[in-house]
Design an enzyme around this catalytic site. Structure first.
Site, PDB file in Angstrom:
ATOM      1  N   HIS A 126      14.806  -7.181   4.388  1.00 44.78           N
ATOM      2  CA  HIS A 126      13.685  -7.756   5.143  1.00 44.78           C
ATOM      3  C   HIS A 126      13.943  -7.749   6.650  1.00 44.78           C
ATOM      4  O   HIS A 126      13.017  -7.543   7.434  1.00 44.78           O
ATOM      5  CB  HIS A 126      13.378  -9.169   4.624  1.00 44.78           C
ATOM      6  CG  HIS A 126      12.873  -9.142   3.202  1.00 44.78           C
ATOM      7  ND1 HIS A 126      13.070 -10.153   2.304  1.00 44.78           N
ATOM      8  CD2 HIS A 126      12.178  -8.177   2.521  1.00 44.78           C
ATOM      9  CE1 HIS A 126      12.523  -9.824   1.137  1.00 44.78           C
ATOM     10  NE2 HIS A 126      11.977  -8.641   1.249  1.00 44.78           N
ATOM     11  N   HIS A 171       6.616  -1.155  -4.337  1.00 39.72           N
ATOM     12  CA  HIS A 171       7.125  -2.064  -5.373  1.00 39.72           C
ATOM     13  C   HIS A 171       7.083  -3.478  -4.770  1.00 39.72           C
ATOM     14  O   HIS A 171       8.056  -3.917  -4.155  1.00 39.72           O
ATOM     15  CB  HIS A 171       8.550  -1.687  -5.764  1.00 39.72           C
ATOM     16  CG  HIS A 171       8.659  -0.362  -6.441  1.00 39.72           C
ATOM     17  ND1 HIS A 171       8.436   0.827  -5.780  1.00 39.72           N
ATOM     18  CD2 HIS A 171       8.957  -0.036  -7.717  1.00 39.72           C
ATOM     19  CE1 HIS A 171       8.602   1.823  -6.636  1.00 39.72           C
ATOM     20  NE2 HIS A 171       8.914   1.332  -7.815  1.00 39.72           N
ATOM     21  N   SER A 189       8.491  -8.983   0.639  1.00 36.13           N
ATOM     22  CA  SER A 189       8.006  -7.979   1.595  1.00 36.13           C
ATOM     23  C   SER A 189       6.477  -8.027   1.778  1.00 36.13           C
ATOM     24  O   SER A 189       6.002  -7.860   2.916  1.00 36.13           O
ATOM     25  CB  SER A 189       8.475  -6.582   1.190  1.00 36.13           C
ATOM     26  OG  SER A 189       8.196  -6.322  -0.167  1.00 36.13           O
ATOM     27  N   GLU A 222       2.141  -3.013  -7.726  1.00 38.28           N
ATOM     28  CA  GLU A 222       3.006  -3.801  -8.608  1.00 38.28           C
ATOM     29  C   GLU A 222       2.585  -3.540 -10.043  1.00 38.28           C
ATOM     30  O   GLU A 222       1.403  -3.564 -10.364  1.00 38.28           O
ATOM     31  CB  GLU A 222       2.901  -5.294  -8.260  1.00 38.28           C
ATOM     32  CG  GLU A 222       3.632  -6.229  -9.195  1.00 38.28           C
ATOM     33  CD  GLU A 222       5.117  -5.913  -9.382  1.00 38.28           C
ATOM     34  OE1 GLU A 222       5.839  -5.761  -8.390  1.00 38.28           O
ATOM     35  OE2 GLU A 222       5.547  -5.800 -10.558  1.00 38.28           O
ATOM     36  N   GLY A 282       3.617   2.614  -8.090  1.00 34.52           N
ATOM     37  CA  GLY A 282       3.740   2.936  -6.664  1.00 34.52           C
ATOM     38  C   GLY A 282       4.341   4.307  -6.410  1.00 34.52           C
ATOM     39  O   GLY A 282       3.976   4.987  -5.446  1.00 34.52           O
ATOM     40  N   ASP A 288      10.979   0.016  -2.813  1.00 35.37           N
ATOM     41  CA  ASP A 288      11.968  -0.994  -3.209  1.00 35.37           C
ATOM     42  C   ASP A 288      11.963  -1.195  -4.726  1.00 35.37           C
ATOM     43  O   ASP A 288      11.599  -2.261  -5.221  1.00 35.37           O
ATOM     44  CB  ASP A 288      11.619  -2.306  -2.469  1.00 35.37           C
ATOM     45  CG  ASP A 288      12.592  -3.418  -2.784  1.00 35.37           C
ATOM     46  OD1 ASP A 288      13.735  -3.130  -3.170  1.00 35.37           O
ATOM     47  OD2 ASP A 288      12.197  -4.593  -2.637  1.00 35.37           O
TER      48      ASP A 288
HETATM   49  N1  SAM Z   1       9.624  -5.455  -2.397  1.00 37.65           N
HETATM   50  C1  SAM Z   1       9.756  -6.791  -2.928  1.00 37.65           C
HETATM   51  C2  SAM Z   1      10.311  -7.709  -1.862  1.00 37.65           C
HETATM   52  O1  SAM Z   1      11.122  -7.252  -1.042  1.00 37.65           O
HETATM   53  O2  SAM Z   1       9.926  -8.871  -1.810  1.00 37.65           O
HETATM   54  C3  SAM Z   1      10.616  -6.849  -4.157  1.00 37.65           C
HETATM   55  C4  SAM Z   1      10.259  -5.849  -5.215  1.00 37.65           C
HETATM   56  S1  SAM Z   1      11.254  -5.874  -6.659  1.00 37.65           S
HETATM   57  C5  SAM Z   1      12.803  -5.275  -6.129  1.00 37.65           C
HETATM   58  C6  SAM Z   1      10.608  -4.508  -7.552  1.00 37.65           C
HETATM   59  C7  SAM Z   1       9.233  -4.758  -8.153  1.00 37.65           C
HETATM   60  O3  SAM Z   1       8.673  -3.507  -8.549  1.00 37.65           O
HETATM   61  C8  SAM Z   1       9.235  -5.614  -9.422  1.00 37.65           C
HETATM   62  O4  SAM Z   1       8.349  -6.686  -9.245  1.00 37.65           O
HETATM   63  C9  SAM Z   1       8.745  -4.674 -10.527  1.00 37.65           C
HETATM   64  O5  SAM Z   1       7.939  -5.329 -11.484  1.00 37.65           O
HETATM   65  C10 SAM Z   1       7.940  -3.676  -9.744  1.00 37.65           C
HETATM   66  N2  SAM Z   1       7.845  -2.333 -10.333  1.00 37.65           N
HETATM   67  C11 SAM Z   1       8.687  -1.704 -11.186  1.00 37.65           C
HETATM   68  N3  SAM Z   1       8.319  -0.413 -11.350  1.00 37.65           N
HETATM   69  C12 SAM Z   1       7.203  -0.217 -10.583  1.00 37.65           C
HETATM   70  C13 SAM Z   1       6.390   0.903 -10.279  1.00 37.65           C
HETATM   71  N4  SAM Z   1       6.649   2.095 -10.818  1.00 37.65           N
HETATM   72  N5  SAM Z   1       5.351   0.738  -9.429  1.00 37.65           N
HETATM   73  C14 SAM Z   1       5.093  -0.474  -8.873  1.00 37.65           C
HETATM   74  N6  SAM Z   1       5.845  -1.583  -9.100  1.00 37.65           N
HETATM   75  C15 SAM Z   1       6.890  -1.449  -9.927  1.00 37.65           C
END
Ligand code: SAM
Length: 290
Positions: free
Chosen positions: A19, A42, A105, A123, A152, A172
């Site tokens: 972040h 993500h 994020s 998401e 994503g 991410d």
């Molecule tokens: N970016 C966020 C933050 O910094 O606050 C944290 C994201 S977390 C590491 C990853 C997220 O991606 C999870 O909530 C998961 O459910 C989601 N996810 C997993 N595969 C995905 C995909 N192919 N497309 C979108 N979201 C996905």
């Protein structure tokens, strides 16, 4: 596939690195008045209560944001600009000095949007997407944010290049699925083919897994093939082989702002000191030219 919940890791050392860098990327890109298109492939839930639910169980923020704040409160040295900027973004969510709510994020981006900017969030988790939507709907800038219940990785290319040709993309993944490593590479490859001048920020875990060890070098190869500059920053808070907890993570930036290296040169030693748990704490900062 849906066992990962980011609340377990909210406010951890890995979130701090990710972040802090994300904010500096946004600050730089917003120095110019042109509309900025931001994509968070993500997104997670957007906002986390550190005193409740998964975050309270894991207590990862104790070794992250709480530890950083305590360290800075007791240290006499001045705080680098990027760290105070990051702490201000966290403080926006909290009415008191203690950090009860931690912005993911999507919230960090959404709070910093200018009227001309647009934010797109992806998401896939069926619970997280509902929480994300309801969190985003509380924000003043909600009308500038699109939330998609979609993959994503595969949807990013359809948004590139943005009409303004100015874009920031955060990728991410949770890496709970081994496919994430491969998907990430093809996603970046396609994105750079369509929009070579975009700024791409990729978070990755530094763990003893073949795909993880090879990842940053492979991303460097992709950047080089597209004649793009890159920056790689990693923060290790401990070296305890055999322990399953995440001990180190990294950010790989394609087309980094020229200012980022200096910001991190100032911030990483402080983060290492504040968050380091043993003598294995360390950081790396590398850049590659186009
Ligand atoms: N970016 C966020 C933050 O910094 O606050 C944290 C994201 S977390 C590491 C990853 C997220 O991606 C999870 O909530 C998961 O459910 C989601 N996810 C997993 N595969 C995905 C995909 N192919 N497309 C979108 N979201 C996905």
């Amino acid at each position: 596939m849906f066992s990962y919940r980011h609340a377990f890791h909210a406010g951890s050392h890995a979130d701090i690195l990710k972040h802090l860098i994300t904010i500096q990327l946004l600050r730089y890109l917003q120095e110019k008045p042109g509309a900025l298109s931001i994509v968070d492939t993500h997104a997670g839930a957007g906002l986390y209560n550190l005193q409740d639910g998964f975050a309270a169980i894991s207590q990862e923020s104790a070794g992250g944001i709480v530890r950083l704040q305590d360290h800075l409160a007791s240290a006499s040295a001045s705080v680098p600009e990027s760290i105070s900027d990051y702490l201000t973004c966290v403080a926006i969510e909290n009415a008191t000095e203690s950090t009860a709510l931690y912005p993911g994020s999507p919230f960090i981006f959404a709070r910093l949007l200018r009227p001309q900017d647009r934010l797109r969030l992806f998401e896939l988790h069926p619970n997280e997407i509902d929480i994300l939507r309801s969190n985003i709907n509380q924000l003043n800038r909600a009308k500038q944010v699109d939330v998609y219940s979609a993959d994503g990785f595969s949807r990013l290319k359809g948004l590139l290049p943005p009409p303004s040709r100015r874009g920031l993309v955060l990728i991410d993944p949770s890496y709970e699925d081994k496919q994430d490593y491969r998907n990430l590479e093809s996603c970046l490859e396609e994105a750079l083919t369509r929009f070579a001048t975009g700024c791409y920020a990729i978070w990755y875990p530094v763990i003893a897994r073949r795909e993880s060890i090879a990842l940053a070098d492979r991303l460097g190869t992709i950047a080089k093939a597209h004649q793009r500059s890159w920056l790689r920053a990693e923060l290790r808070v401990e070296n305890a082989p055999g322990e399953r907890r995440l001990q180190a993570s990294g950010m790989f930036i394609v087309n980094p702002p020229w200012t980022l290296h200096n910001h991190l040169k100032d911030a990483l030693p402080i983060l290492k000191k504040a968050l380091g748990l043993d003598s294995g704490a360390s950081y790396t900062l590398q850049s590659g030219e186009a």
